[in-house]
Design an enzyme around this catalytic site. Structure first.
Site, PDB file in Angstrom:
ATOM      1  N   HIS A 358       0.826  -1.203   0.000  1.00  0.00           N
ATOM      2  CA  HIS A 358       0.000   0.000   0.000  1.00  0.00           C
ATOM      3  C   HIS A 358       0.859   1.251   0.000  1.00  0.00           C
ATOM      4  O   HIS A 358       2.040   1.205   0.330  1.00  0.00           O
ATOM      5  CB  HIS A 358      -1.048  -0.027   1.115  1.00  0.00           C
ATOM      6  N   ASP A 368       5.913   2.691   7.366  1.00  0.00           N
ATOM      7  CA  ASP A 368       4.586   2.158   7.031  1.00  0.00           C
ATOM      8  C   ASP A 368       3.828   3.142   6.169  1.00  0.00           C
ATOM      9  O   ASP A 368       3.284   4.118   6.697  1.00  0.00           O
ATOM     10  CB  ASP A 368       3.815   1.888   8.334  1.00  0.00           C
ATOM     11  N   GLU A 405      -5.327   1.500   2.447  1.00  0.00           N
ATOM     12  CA  GLU A 405      -5.104   0.340   3.322  1.00  0.00           C
ATOM     13  C   GLU A 405      -5.354   0.708   4.772  1.00  0.00           C
ATOM     14  O   GLU A 405      -5.928  -0.057   5.542  1.00  0.00           O
ATOM     15  CB  GLU A 405      -3.667  -0.176   3.151  1.00  0.00           C
ATOM     16  N   GLU A 406      -4.887   1.892   5.143  1.00  0.00           N
ATOM     17  CA  GLU A 406      -4.948   2.273   6.554  1.00  0.00           C
ATOM     18  C   GLU A 406      -6.386   2.371   7.051  1.00  0.00           C
ATOM     19  O   GLU A 406      -6.677   2.063   8.201  1.00  0.00           O
ATOM     20  CB  GLU A 406      -4.210   3.597   6.781  1.00  0.00           C
ATOM     21  N   ASP A 433       4.318  -4.530   3.512  1.00  0.00           N
ATOM     22  CA  ASP A 433       3.661  -3.345   4.076  1.00  0.00           C
ATOM     23  C   ASP A 433       4.707  -2.564   4.869  1.00  0.00           C
ATOM     24  O   ASP A 433       5.383  -1.702   4.339  1.00  0.00           O
ATOM     25  CB  ASP A 433       2.467  -3.801   4.927  1.00  0.00           C
ATOM     26  N   HIS A 540       2.554   4.884  12.919  1.00  0.00           N
ATOM     27  CA  HIS A 540       1.329   5.693  12.735  1.00  0.00           C
ATOM     28  C   HIS A 540       1.375   7.071  13.411  1.00  0.00           C
ATOM     29  O   HIS A 540       0.343   7.642  13.730  1.00  0.00           O
ATOM     30  CB  HIS A 540       0.084   4.921  13.198  1.00  0.00           C
TER      31      HIS A 540
HETATM   32 ZN    ZN Z   1       0.723  -0.237   6.521  1.00  0.00          ZN
END
Ligand code: ZN
Length: 722
Positions: A358, A368, A405-406, A433, A540
């Site tokens: 992604h 990420d 995706e998130e 990922d 994140h």
């Molecule tokens: Zn991810």
């Protein structure tokens, strides 16, 4: 922090390395052949040409470009990254398109958490994510911390602390006579998927949920915090979706069908009726902001293992501290941009080998997911060089840069739902990922691909010297204490410890939490995921940015190069294999081990012989024996390969249960599903194990029958080839 010297090897060096490295546990080790190929020398030459291309410097350039601005799904910056990836795909010679979907997602408008009692106690914030010496948090496009798929809503109530918010944690609260009904539940990140915390709190009647990152789990208790070290700083917040993806992933309004822009609203289910949407407000905090709430809880001391790393004793409440949550979300149908690049297969164009990662990020997404995108682009670069030399893949290769995706695995799910009938012939899906956060390689996959992945890593050099496989063996010997990655420890890892029946490096089982879900669990396409991991506490948050990556993730981008090589080689080998390189014997053994464990659980729940495991055990043995027999044929293949490959390809899909799992029909795989109460972690033989969880003997009996039939179907497909 470790620094490794660059290992840009020329092809000649690589050939030497390859011939010395293809040995050991490979099924054809004696002959030095590559499993699945008739002409090992030709394949070796192709692979060496490919392996020489992925370039650390170019990977660095890709990552710098992709992470120059926050690029959450649906934003103009997200679209700009799609165009960048599409251009690189085209430069390599891939037939490329940007595919749009319209999905129901939220951006935050107003988010606040305030302490309303006792008087005089105040929040430290909510505070902007900030550390001195990192300017990334100053960009106005950085989205305020929030949870994707969280509803709008207000809640004001006393607080109860519930540790990680697992079912066992709520049971403990019940034993302590703490009622969470109508309360705001404060939980910490880790151990399970955040949507599961919300799901369980909602089941228990909570009015709202606050999730915070405890320094015990990914902050200073683990090591120096950013920017001095790789761990989460005081103000760092973990964003993330809380959608109930264990019900079904993808757009919450279109389970099972593609959210094409042209799809009329009448074909969508209303978001408030979607099983994927949580009902009670939930929002994340940093430990800096959660601190005064936790500190002013009274009531019993929390169980000692619930104590995090803040410097006071954690109590469970309820109250006297009261909190007011105010969430106003902006939900709309927003556009996603998947980038799809194809190379048409010369022999079998209808068989698609799909490799994806992604592209969307909560903020900058250096690890990420764009460490994966940068590696994928260098894999595509390598394939492009092969194309220029006149090579063509036998099967069609598709590289995919997923969006959304998130928010809930949306770009991959919608695309795969759109191409469901074509994907019925797909030999494999390879995922990346969180590709690189450090030097430790790990992978998870369906059992039929575990040996394939080990074999691929035997052909790729490690920045540590030797092959990736050898480096992997050193840290992941069966029984070694270091098989748990830091991500697994904080519960955000996608890889879970494997039930490994082979004395070899462990390859984990696929749960959920990334884009392989639709391929493996909805369509029965054999899938895998992999990463190279290290201490990573900025997941994140705004601090998962290029500066963090350059300092702590992979300073000279040699692990990027390694992952590009492995990812590309997975796709190349699968696309070009004469005989599809699955191992159904290992699959059968793993299923037998799952059954063994489930049988013991059933005995402890219902007593001896309450459930009859005989038929299913025989079916698993039948499947394993059929796997052993076809493995002999794969090693010594006949002249006509089409029927052999067809049988091999159809086996995984024979394990799909047409009516799906009880209560969640989108999940159709009889052996693997994400757990309703674990989320990321795989539940193996889910029909049976979840019936056992519920103590429902009747359902367990019925699910044993369903599983027996699936295993018999798969065995017959393998035996159909003689
Ligand atoms: Zn991810």
């Amino acid at each position: 922090m470790k620094l490794f010297s660059s290992v840009l090897l020329c092809s000649a060096t690589l050939l030497v390395l390859l011939s010395s490295s293809v040995s050991g546990h490979a099924p054809d080790s004696a002959s030095g052949a590559i499993f699945g190929f008739r002409d090992a020398a030709a394949e070796n030459a192709t692979e060496a040409r490919f392996l020489a291309v992925p370039d650390p410097k170019l990977a660095e350039e890709h990552l710098r470009t992709l992470t120059q601005a926050p690029h959450m799904a649906g934003t103009p910056e997200d679209e700009a990254t799609a165009k960048y990836v599409a251009q690189k795909f085209r430069d390599a010679g891939l037939d490329t398109e940007i595919v749009e979907y319209k999905v129901w997602i939220n951006y935050p408008l107003e988010i606040s958490v305030d302490i309303t009692a006792p008087e005089g106690v105040e929040m430290h914030g909510p505070t902007r994510e900030h550390v001195d010496g990192d300017a990334y948090d100053e960009d106005p496009r950085v989205v305020m911390p929030f949870n994707g798929m969280s509803p709008s809503g207000d809640a004001e109530a006393e607080v109860v602390y519930a540790n990680y918010g697992t079912p066992e944690d709520f049971e403990k609260l019940e034993k302590l006579k703490i009622d969470v009904r109508g309360k705001i539940v404060l939980v910490r990140y880790g151990q399970n998927f955040r949507g599961v915390k919300e799901f369980i709190a909602q089941e228990h009647g909570a009015a709202g949920v606050i999730i915070y990152s405890d320094p015990y789990d990914d902050g200073w208790r683990r090591g120096d915090k950013y920017p001095a070290g790789p761990w989460r700083p005081d103000t760092g917040v973990q964003r993330g979706s809380v959608g109930y993806m264990f019900e079904f992933p993808g757009d919450p309004t279109t389970p099972g069908i593609a959210s094409l822009p042209s799809l009329p609203e009448s074909k969508r289910i209303s978001p408030d009726k979607s099983a994927q949407m949580p009902k009670i407000p939930i929002t994340p905090l940093s430990y800096h902001d959660a601190w005064p709430i936790l500190q002013h809880l009274a009531g019993p001391d929390s169980p000692r293992e619930w104590q995090g790393a803040l410097p006071f004793t954690y109590h469970v409440g309820p109250g006297p501290v009261r909190v007011k949550m105010h969430l106003k979300q902006d939900y709309q149908f927003r556009t996603l941009w998947d980038v799809i690049g194809r190379l048409r297969g010369s022999d079998s164009p209808g068989e698609w080998v799909v490799a994806g990662n992604h592209r969307d990020a909560w903020v900058y997404g250096a690890v990420d997911p764009n460490s994966g995108t940068a590696a994928m682009l260098e894999a595509v670069h390598g394939v492009g060089e092969l194309l220029k030399s006149g090579w063509k893949p036998k099967r069609t290769m598709i590289f995919a840069s997923w969006d959304g995706e998130e928010e809930g695995l949306m770009g991959s799910t919608e695309w795969a739902e759109q191409y469901e009938s074509e994907l019925a012939n797909a030999p494999a899906y390879f995922n990346m990922d969180v590709a690189v956060s450090g030097p430790k390689f790990g992978a998870s996959s369906v059992p039929s691909l575990k040996q394939f992945i080990r074999d691929v890593t035997k052909a790729v050099p490690s920045p540590k010297g030797g092959t990736v496989y050898e480096a992997w063996q050193k840290v992941d010997q069966p029984g070694s204490s270091s098989t748990q990655s830091p991500n697994e420890a904080i519960g955000d890892g996608r890889r879970m410890p494997a039930v490994t029946v082979k004395s070899d490096v462990p390859v984990g089982d696929l749960g959920s939490g990334s884009d392989y879900s639709v391929f493996q669990q909805h369509l029965g396409v054999p899938s895998s995921d992999m990463s190279s991991s290290g201490p990573y506490g900025v997941y994140h948050s705004v601090f998962d940015n290029f500066a963090w990556f350059k300092k702590f993730g992979d300073p000279d981008f040699t692990y990027e190069q390694e992952m590009a090589r492995i990812f590309g080689l997975e796709a190349l080998r699968m696309a070009d294999a004469d005989v599809l390189p699955y191992d159904y014997e290992e699959y059968g053994k793993e299923v037998a081990a799952y059954l063994d464990a489930a049988g013991k659980r059933a005995e402890s729940k219902f007593g001896n012989h309450a459930l009859d495991f005989n038929a299913v055990t025989l079916a698993a043995k039948h499947f394993q024996d059929a796997g052993t027999k076809i493995l002999a044929k794969q090693r010594n293949p006949p002249r006509d390969l089409a029927r052999l490959n067809q049988a091999l390809r159809n086996t995984e899909r024979a394990l799909l249960v047409p009516e799906g799992l009880p209560h969640r029909p989108w999940f159709r795989h009889a052996i693997y599903a994400p757990g309703e109460y674990t989320g990321y972690a795989a539940v193996v033989i889910p029909g049976v194990n979840e019936a056992l969880d519920k103590g429902d003997a009747e359902r367990a009996r019925q699910q044993l029958t369903v599983l027996t039939a699936a295993l018999e179907r798969a065995a017959k497909v393998l035996e159909g080839y003689r």
